[in-house]
Design a protein around this motif. Structure first.
Motif: not given
Length: 217
Positions: A21, A25, A71-72, A75, A89
């Protein structure tokens, strides 16, 4: 002994997910920084030169920020370390980077004097293809997460993830369908991108609503 092994495996998976993750970012952050470098410079600064540049910047910044929020969600609620989930991913992150690259191509050849219509068409089509594939890949990440986590997901999250997967795949399919009308339209072909995105989102919501109505409680 088996409990210790299970705890170790769980902690290892959590560390992997956390580092992945963080990596995501960083990739998205650098992609946004690179977006600023996609501006081109003409011999003279005019409003007519700034309008397409700022429009491309605003659109791509918004798209990238939206993908980051997706994506957050993945995750936080849906990602489970595994070969397929990890590959998707990474592939989705590669799509984000390629979106920035393809925008640079569009802005370079679309504003460059002497660029042929074939070069501009290729740059625009590449952007559409990358966007369509990226949307589909992010949608598949939701689908894989829902499938792998299964009954461990709360019913609301399971339903939300399923519908997000469906909407994103439909939206990606609509963008891919729009590619068919692009050849020969050069920069004007980008005008169909917003209707394709909006149309895909609306269609996805309609299909989702129908599924919700027919799904058992």
């Amino acid at each position: 002994m088996s409990e210790q092994i299970d705890r170790f495996a769980s902690a290892r998976d959590e560390r992997f997910a956390s580092r992945l993750e963080t990596f995501g970012d960083i990739v998205i952050g650098f992609s946004l920084a690179q977006l600023a470098l996609s501006f081109t410079f003409s011999d003279h600064l005019t409003v007519m030169h700034l309008i397409p540049e700022l429009t491309a910047f605003a659109w791509t910044f918004g798209m990238t920020a939206w993908l980051w929020t997706l994506y957050r969600r993945i995750g936080d609620d849906y990602f489970v370390p595994g070969p397929w989930a990890s590959a998707l991913y990474m592939l989705g992150l590669a799509g984000v980077v390629l979106l920035i690259f393809s925008v640079q191509l569009v802005m370079h050849y679309g504003t460059q004097k002497g660029a042929s219509s074939a070069e501009i068409d290729l740059a625009v089509m590449l952007y559409f293809i990358v966007l369509a594939v990226t949307l589909g890949v992010v949608g598949l990440q939701f689908a894989v997460g829902v499938r792998v986590r299964g009954e461990h997901l709360e019913p609301a999250l399971r339903r939300s993830g399923t519908l997000s997967a469906l909407r994103l795949v439909i939206m990606g399919a609509c963008v891919a369908l729009a590619i068919a009308v692009l050849p020969g339209r050069a920069m004007s072909g980008t005008a169909i991108l917003l209707p394709a995105m909006v149309g895909g989102g609306v269609l996805g919501r309609i299909v989702s609503a129908l599924l919700l109505r027919s799904a058992p409680e």
